[in-house]
Scaffold this motif. Sequence first.
Motif, mmCIF file in Angstrom:
data_model
loop_
_atom_site.group_PDB
_atom_site.id
_atom_site.type_symbol
_atom_site.label_atom_id
_atom_site.label_comp_id
_atom_site.label_asym_id
_atom_site.label_seq_id
_atom_site.Cartn_x
_atom_site.Cartn_y
_atom_site.Cartn_z
ATOM 1 N N THR A 138 37.762 39.203 47.055
ATOM 2 C CA THR A 138 37.866 39.998 45.821
ATOM 3 C C THR A 138 39.323 40.193 45.404
ATOM 4 O O THR A 138 39.602 40.433 44.225
ATOM 5 N N ALA A 141 40.226 36.424 44.002
ATOM 6 C CA ALA A 141 39.423 35.957 42.868
ATOM 7 C C ALA A 141 40.085 36.172 41.507
ATOM 8 O O ALA A 141 40.075 35.264 40.662
ATOM 9 N N PRO A 142 40.678 37.342 41.234
ATOM 10 C CA PRO A 142 41.287 37.550 39.918
ATOM 11 C C PRO A 142 42.344 36.513 39.565
ATOM 12 O O PRO A 142 42.506 36.163 38.382
ATOM 13 N N TYR A 144 42.318 33.278 40.261
ATOM 14 C CA TYR A 144 41.649 32.086 39.743
ATOM 15 C C TYR A 144 40.872 32.392 38.461
ATOM 16 O O TYR A 144 40.756 31.532 37.580
ATOM 17 N N GLU A 145 40.367 33.599 38.354
ATOM 18 C CA GLU A 145 39.645 33.963 37.133
ATOM 19 C C GLU A 145 40.575 33.984 35.926
ATOM 20 O O GLU A 145 40.192 33.564 34.827
ATOM 21 N N ARG A 146 41.809 34.449 36.132
ATOM 22 C CA ARG A 146 42.780 34.431 35.036
ATOM 23 C C ARG A 146 43.134 33.008 34.629
ATOM 24 O O ARG A 146 43.254 32.686 33.444
ATOM 25 N N VAL A 150 37.288 32.697 33.534
ATOM 26 C CA VAL A 150 35.901 32.976 33.902
ATOM 27 C C VAL A 150 35.855 34.199 34.800
ATOM 28 O O VAL A 150 36.892 34.688 35.257
ATOM 29 N N LYS A 151 34.635 34.659 35.075
ATOM 30 C CA LYS A 151 34.471 35.789 35.990
ATOM 31 C C LYS A 151 33.121 35.684 36.685
ATOM 32 O O LYS A 151 32.104 35.418 36.043
ATOM 33 N N ALA A 152 33.138 35.889 37.996
ATOM 34 C CA ALA A 152 31.887 35.846 38.765
ATOM 35 C C ALA A 152 31.075 37.098 38.494
ATOM 36 O O ALA A 152 31.630 38.184 38.315
ATOM 37 N N ASN A 153 29.768 36.957 38.472
ATOM 38 C CA ASN A 153 28.892 38.113 38.299
ATOM 39 C C ASN A 153 28.738 38.902 39.596
ATOM 40 O O ASN A 153 28.561 40.113 39.586
ATOM 41 N N TRP A 195 35.011 29.015 42.277
ATOM 42 C CA TRP A 195 35.278 29.584 40.951
ATOM 43 C C TRP A 195 35.388 28.490 39.892
ATOM 44 O O TRP A 195 35.034 28.708 38.737
#
Length: 238
Positions: A138, A141-142, A144-146, A150-153, A195
């Motif tokens: 957690t 993750a941010p 790679y999301e940036r 995208v964003k994991a549910n 991701w």
Amino acid sequence: MADSGRVGYNRPRYFKEVNPMTVTVIRHKRRKRAAFFVTPDGIELRIPARLPNRVVETILSNHAGWIAERLAALPKRDVLPDDRLLLHGETFPLIKCDSETTFRFDGERFYCPLAWDESSLREAYVAWLRERALTYVTTRAPHYERMLGVKANRIRIGHQKTRWGSCSSTGTISINVRLMLAPKEVMDYVIAHEWAHLVHFDHSKAFWSTLASVYPDVTGAMAWLKQYGHTLQIKKTN
């Protein structure tokens, strides 16, 4: 697949080698044809449930040379000594003492009650690794999301036998807790990989290109997992 031309991850710093791995035959009701898989416990031959034994024997016989080569090429699985535990590719001392009431890690040493048996220690170690794994994922993750937009549910920590991670069509990402034993760079690769599936739900050229854009050394991490992945076992021996 992206090719950085570099494998920069160290071999796991384990200590004692155990016996060579074997071949296990597993029958699956939904499998339509036989296939070999290299797993943490050796090589598996997964076959249709009703495949005759004589056919299985023929398959094993015809692939005897290949099996021997693959087993010989893999490093022997290593086991931690009694007084050390593994985290992120490094081993740390395990101290057992009367003053301890629970399992903990201070950054340099693990601690647990002196009275704990192997089962109690293993249960606590796995629970601790799961908790730390969720925190690690957690936290990473941010990043790679940036980069991917995208964003994991949902994020979950699993203990799969043959898969390092997975991404469902609903956006649930699962990361194998055993990756906590690997170098951080290798765990980061699996996180980036899953991701990237939120962008491309396949292993197309577009997927690998997207993955390489956020994790440059794809080849290095894949090579490390192929060579040493089977050694990542959450097991403590006395």
